[in-house]
Design an enzyme around this catalytic site. Structure first.
Site, PDB file in Angstrom:
ATOM      1  N   SER A  22       0.872  -1.178   0.000  1.00  0.00           N
ATOM      2  CA  SER A  22       0.000   0.000   0.000  1.00  0.00           C
ATOM      3  C   SER A  22       0.910   1.229   0.000  1.00  0.00           C
ATOM      4  O   SER A  22       1.403   1.656   1.050  1.00  0.00           O
ATOM      5  CB  SER A  22      -0.908   0.015   1.228  1.00  0.00           C
ATOM      6  OG  SER A  22      -1.795  -1.088   1.207  1.00  0.00           O
ATOM      7  N   THR A  23       1.147   1.728  -1.198  1.00  0.00           N
ATOM      8  CA  THR A  23       2.075   2.863  -1.291  1.00  0.00           C
ATOM      9  C   THR A  23       1.533   4.096  -0.590  1.00  0.00           C
ATOM     10  O   THR A  23       2.300   5.009  -0.277  1.00  0.00           O
ATOM     11  CB  THR A  23       2.351   3.206  -2.764  1.00  0.00           C
ATOM     12  OG1 THR A  23       1.113   3.499  -3.414  1.00  0.00           O
ATOM     13  CG2 THR A  23       3.039   2.063  -3.470  1.00  0.00           C
ATOM     14  N   CYS A  24       0.228   4.105  -0.350  1.00  0.00           N
ATOM     15  CA  CYS A  24      -0.356   5.267   0.321  1.00  0.00           C
ATOM     16  C   CYS A  24       0.211   5.443   1.718  1.00  0.00           C
ATOM     17  O   CYS A  24       0.282   6.567   2.219  1.00  0.00           O
ATOM     18  CB  CYS A  24      -1.875   5.133   0.374  1.00  0.00           C
ATOM     19  SG  CYS A  24      -2.419   3.629   1.192  1.00  0.00           S
ATOM     20  N   VAL A  25       0.600   4.350   2.358  1.00  0.00           N
ATOM     21  CA  VAL A  25       1.152   4.428   3.715  1.00  0.00           C
ATOM     22  C   VAL A  25       2.525   3.791   3.779  1.00  0.00           C
ATOM     23  O   VAL A  25       3.020   3.470   4.859  1.00  0.00           O
ATOM     24  CB  VAL A  25       0.200   3.754   4.735  1.00  0.00           C
ATOM     25  CG1 VAL A  25      -1.036   4.596   4.943  1.00  0.00           C
ATOM     26  CG2 VAL A  25      -0.154   2.350   4.296  1.00  0.00           C
TER      27      VAL A  25
END
EC number: 2.3.2.26
Length: 1145
Positions: A1111-1114
């Site tokens: 999850s590149t968002c986090v």
């Protein structure tokens, strides 16, 4: 008890003196209110009556004065009329003796003459004719006293000011002849001296008239030179004549309209004496205004040029150097470099806002900077170098100062002057050496250089020291002029030097080429470069960091752009302030030193030759509190700028400036300069960061850069720097169509990322700084899975940049795959749409909008700390830090041909752009034959245009005005090489570069970018390109779920084998893993401790066949609990290389 109580209780009698009647005398007392009111009325009434009587008396006296004046006027008019009638009767009578008639008529003329009366001028002409016919025998015979000649001269001068030149030319000639005849009467020289001011004013106004017959012009010329040729025993008359010639005559416009005036003046004038009078009167000339001084300079140059035996060259230089500061702004504006239009070429250039000089003034001023004049100056300088005396040094300093003045005042010719300086040789005891080398040797001998180079601690005290005597002050000015001229010449040499030329002095080697090369002769050894850079560092640091102390009580303190016309020891320094070198502005001196320093630093940063840490000056600061202090200074500057934003309206697009608009523009620039001085005074540390960033360690500057961005976020978001808090705050205030969150959302289709992004986010402008919400759609229009915690934004920005740089023609790459704006794109658009001007203009505007939007996107990445995998060309990155990317490579500063803060085009950057062109320029530079005859080059360049499906077209463009008729010679080829580099690096891609930098500057303040060099900017954009530090990543990794470290402090077995695998991976594979988790393949500049959110690993179950996901968002890696190292490595690399979008793996 009243003090007036007499013991009698009976009221006293109430006497009413107010003039008002009352029915009851006892209703008011003497101390009552009505009594006081009545008394006031009485006083006011009495005052009004007195005022009325005074007005009547004034009217009576005024009437008497009017009557008396009218009676006097009537009597005088009657007397004049009677005298006129008497004159008329004299000249209507039968022929009589002219001598007798003139003797009788002249007193009548004195009594009756009024210059505005046409008939009076006619009567004066009749009497003048008699006087000329009799050779003024009425005076020589004693009938009339010689004292009457003075009055006659005044009447004749008054008549000349009123003559109708179209209808009274006969009378004009008579009056002029009479003035000439009167001037020969030796007994009248005393009164002649008294009218010389009016004499030259009247003759000057006549010289400006056009269409006068040649005989009259001859008479005027004779009268102009007559006072200069009086007998030697009348020295006071000659003294007054020269004074008035300077102040009242030569300052008038267009005197050269009078034929042969300049030639006659040159033949009869003592030029050395005239020069000395101009020097003596220079302090009075500012009252006349800059235009009058311009005409004085022009006429003085013209007279000097027409003189067969010219005066001392040194005296000419001193005279001009005293005059130039009085009108330097007008000269600079008149000779400003033409501002190119959007296309940026001389063929389409115009001088917006320039000051239009009169043709004669421009011609004479331009004669000072042509090849012959400069060579004469240098020849005069060479003649003095053989003399070992202090006077020779003084002469040389005046010449050096004058060359600096020419460079400063003639920006359009500054490159030519520098070139003439470059090609000149100076004769010394050791032989002839290049000018730059000669002045370097002279500079090293000055106390200015020795003291400043030796110690930073002593620099401020030395600059503020007060000269102990006029002789010491003269030495101070002479040494500074020597240093400044060396810097001017050396900056020009550095721009022409390629790395081989430069390093030949550091590492002499036979392979470097012929030792006789002029550039290599001007080179320096490593020791000399160390000493020079120490001098430049110490001087520039002090002038930026201690601006306030240096300008305290200084001649620059109130008017930052002012210059001093002095410099001969006449103006002593005020205690505690910096005594400026004569005629040099504070900013000019500082920028010149900074320019030379930056050019050496850029070369050292590209190919190091100085010791590591040579440029750092951390010992001058408290580094522990430096970051906080700089942030505070930035806040203070921001507040000050906000209060004055309204004064800085842009002038860039204004055209057709009137004279008054130009003056207003100059005043606005002066106000801006004063504000900049104030900003620099209150923010010394910030000034060092912006102008000498290399004095501070790179890591500290990165921290400051991030702090500036965080401060900007808090200002824009009302204190909510965190994007989630800002979103929550916005949502609490309601959500609508015009809500910021509504405008900061976009639905982006895969494959059309750049197109959709520009369409939906263009209108945001600098609002792109705020958090944006992006939703991706796949090729079927379905929304992709994923929650944006910043990760989707990162992928969006990465996708936009990747598509823009690799799938459009906006940017091209050099041989090292580094990107820079496509220089031929605008030409190609125009070529494809020939005959469709409106469509062409729209296409060009759309292309420039794309450049600007891409600049915003790059700025957004830097603003959010998102690294992108794009490498930019070094010469393009250098422009990012420039305050102004001006066409033509620069401003009019004497420091260089480019802006001192901006990008300086040079031959070394040409190598990065086009290796083949670079080698061609080297061949031309080192060509030993006759360039003009063998190569037949001119100052033009051919630009190819490659359009899809069409043959290659070429456009020939001039490098300078009239370049097609200017051949390239052995002498001017350095300029040709410089102009070719400037064209390719600056002019040709100017519209594209300007649009990109405008977009970048709307997100990232250019002053923030000026803290970094080109290599550091690349690291700021793309991250640290050095090998991934696995241990640093491991120390800053967080664990969740099963992998969370317990009380025993031991890592989970899967985590242990994960790090073993990462250690075994190649650096390229580590970068792929890093990009898989964080969307970028590079580490943050300050290490993984700066990564937000932290790099995190969480368990994803025990299924041994499941792939890891991210999850590149986090920045989260979901890693199954693999039991073997081999399986973990296989699954990890498979997942990384599978290339999934934002969906789960």
């Amino acid at each position: 008890m009243f003090p007036t109580f007499t013991g009698n209780s009976r009221k006293g009698r109430n006497v009413n003196l107010s003039g008002q009647r009352t029915s009851n005398p006892f209703t008011s007392t003497s101390w009552g209110a009505s009594s006081a009111t009545g008394a006031s009325k009485t006083v006011a009434h009495a005052q009004a009556e007195r005022q009325q009587r005074q007005q009547e008396r004034d009217r009576l006296r005024a009437a008497q004065r009017i009557q008396r004046t009218w009676r006097g006027h009537r009597v005088r008019r009657t007397v004049r009329d009677e005298r006129r009638q008497a004159i008329d009767r004299l000249y209507e009578a039968q022929p009589v003796d002219a001598n007798q008639r003139s003797a009788e008529a002249l007193p009548l003329v004195f009594a009756a003459f009024q210059a505005f009366n046409v008939q009076d001028r006619h009567r004066l002409a009749l009497v003048t004719q008699d006087l000329l016919r009799t050779d003024f025998s009425a005076f020589s015979s004693g009938v009339l006293g010689w004292d009457r000649l003075g009055k006659l001269r005044r009447i004749l001068l008054a008549a000349l000011t009123r003559c109708d030149l179209g209808n009274e030319q006969t009378q004009l000639a008579l009056f002029l002849r009479a003035l000439g005849a009167i001037g020969t009467k030796a007994s009248d020289f005393k009164t002649f001296e008294q009218v010389l001011g009016e004499w030259y004013k009247v003759l000057g106004s006549l010289c400006q008239e056009t269409g006068l017959p040649f005989p009259i012009q001859e008479l005027i010329c004779s009268l102009v030179v007559a006072p200069l040729d009086v007998p030697h025993d009348l020295e006071s008359v000659k003294h007054t004549a020269y004074q008035n010639l300077v102040v009242s005559f030569l300052t008038q416009p267009d005197l050269a309209r009078c034929s042969d005036l300049i030639t006659r003046l040159a033949a009869n004038i003592d030029l050395d004496r005239l020069s000395n009078y101009i020097l003596d009167l220079s302090h009075k000339l500012p009252k006349q205004g800059p235009n009058a001084v311009l005409w004085l300079i022009a006429h003085y140059i013209a007279i000097n040029g027409a003189k067969e035996q010219r005066s001392s060259r040194l005296l000419l230089i001193k005279t001009l150097e005293s005059l130039f500061p009085l009108c330097a702004a007008q000269i600079r504006a008149g000779f400003a470099v033409a501002r190119p239009k959007e296309s940026g070429y001389f063929a389409e250039s115009e001088q917006d806002g320039s000051y239009v000089l009169p043709p004669f003034v421009r011609q004479q001023l331009q004669s000072l900077v042509d090849k012959g004049a400069i060579q004469d100056l240098l020849s005069a300088f060479t003649a003095t170098t053989g003399e070992a005396s202090s006077s020779a040094d003084d002469d040389a300093s005046y010449l050096a100062g004058f060359i600096l003045t020419l460079i400063n005042c003639f920006p359009a010719f500054s490159e030519d002057i520098r070139m003439y300086l470059y090609v000149a040789d100076i004769s010394t005891a050791q032989g002839r050496i290049p000018t730059a080398k000669y002045f370097w040797n002279a500079t090293q001998k000055t106390s200015v250089f020795s003291i400043i180079a030796s110690s930073q601690d002593s620099t401020l005290g030395f600059l503020r020291s007060k000269p102990s005597s006029p002789a010491v002050e003269m030495m101070w000015h002479r040494e500074w002029k020597t240093v400044l001229l060396f810097l001017e010449s050396y900056v020009f040499v550095l721009r022409l030097m390629d790395d081989d030329d430069f390093f030949s002095g550091l590492n002499p080697h036979p392979n470097f080429g012929a030792p006789s090369s002029r550039l290599r002769l001007a080179g320096m050894s490593l020791g000399e470069l160390k000493r020079l850079t120490q001098f430049l560092k110490h001087l520039s640091f002090t002038m930026y960091y201690n601006t306030k102390e240096l300008l305290t009580n200084s001649p620059w303190g109130d008017t930052p752009n002012s210059t001093r016309p002095g410099g001969d020891g006449s103006q002593a320094s005020k205690s505690g302030s910096f005594l400026p070198p004569a005629g040099v502005e504070f900013t000019t001196l500082r920028d010149l030193a900074t320019t030379a320093m930056k050019m050496l630093y850029e070369r050292d940063s590209r190919r190091p030759f100085l010791p590591e840490g040579h440029w750092l000056m951390t010992s001058k600061f408290d580094m522990e509190g430096f970051l906080a202090a700089v942030v505070l200074e930035e806040q203070r500057q921001h507040e000050l700028r906000n209060t004055e934003d309204g004064e800085d309206s842009s002038d860039d697009d204004q055209q057709g400036w009137s004279h008054y608009a130009h003056l207003e523009r100059l005043r606005r620039k002066n106000r801006k300069a004063a504000r900049n001085h104030l900003l620099s005074a209150i923010s010394p540390k910030l000034e060092i960061l912006r102008n000498m960033p290399f004095a501070i360690p790179f890591e500290t500057r990165v921290q400051i850069f991030r702090q500036f961005i965080q401060l900007d976020k808090q200002r824009r978001r009302g204190g909510d720097g965190d994007p989630d808090m800002w979103r929550a705050h916005m949502l609490r205030n309601g959500f609508g169509a015009q809500h910021p969150l509504g405008r900061h959302t976009a639905r982006i289709r895969r494959g059309r990322v750049f197109e959709d992004a520009m369409k939906q986010l263009w209108e945001l402008g600098e609002g792109l700084k705020e958090p944006i919400q992006v939703t991706f759609e796949d090729e079927f229009g379905m929304q992709e899975a994923g929650i944006d915690g910043g990760g989707v934004t990162k992928e969006f920005l990465d996708s936009v940049t990747t598509e823009a740089f690799t799938h459009t023609e906006l940017f091209v790459t050099n041989s090292k795959n580094a990107y820079y704006p496509n220089p031929t794109l605008i030409d190609r658009i125009r070529n494809m749409r020939t005959g469709e001007p409106e469509a062409t203009q729209r296409a060009v505007e759309q292309a420039l909008k794309m450049y600007e939007f891409l600049g915003r996107i790059i700025g957004k990445c830097m603003y959010e700390g998102i690294l992108i995998d794009i490498v930019f060309a070094g010469f393009f990155l250098l422009k990012w830090a420039a305050d102004n990317d001006t066409p033509g490579g620069g401003s009019n500063s004497p420091a260089s041909s480019s802006t001192t803060a901006g990008y300086r085009a040079n031959i070394n950057d040409l190598r990065e752009l086009d290796e083949e062109l670079y080698q061609g320029m080297l061949s031309l530079k080192n060509y030993t034959g006759d360039v003009q005859n063998d190569l037949a080059l001119d100052f033009t360049i051919t630009d190819p245009i490659n359009s899809p499906g069409e043959p290659t077209r070429t456009i020939i463009r001039p490098l300078i005005p009239h370049g097609d008729s200017t051949p390239v010679t052995n002498e001017n080829r350095p300029l040709y090489i410089s102009y070719v580099a400037r064209h390719r690096l600056v002019r040709q891609p100017y519209p594209q570069t300007r649009a990109f930098l405008r977009g970048l500057g709307s997100i990232i303040d250019p002053s923030w970018l000026s803290m970094f060099n080109q290599l550091e900017l690349q690291r700021l954009v793309g991250g640290d390109s050095s090998e991934i530090d696995v241990e640093d990543l491991r120390r800053n990794t967080h664990y969740n779920g099963v992998y969370q470290i317990g009380l025993d402090g031991l890592e989970h077995p899967t985590i242990q084998i994960f790090w073993e695998v990462v250690h075994e991976l190649r650096d390229e594979e580590r970068r792929e893993v890093l990009k898989y988790v964080t969307s970028t393949p590079r580490a943050p500049l300050l290490g993984f401790g700066q990564l937000r959110p932290y790099f995190t690993i969480r368990d994803a179950g025990q299924d041994q066949e499941r792939l890891p996901s991210a999850s590149t968002c986090v920045n989260l890696l979901k890693l199954p609990q693999y039991r073997s190292k081999e399986r973990l490595k296989e699954k990890l690399l498979y997942a990384v290389k599978s290339g999934a979008g934002f969906n789960l793996s």
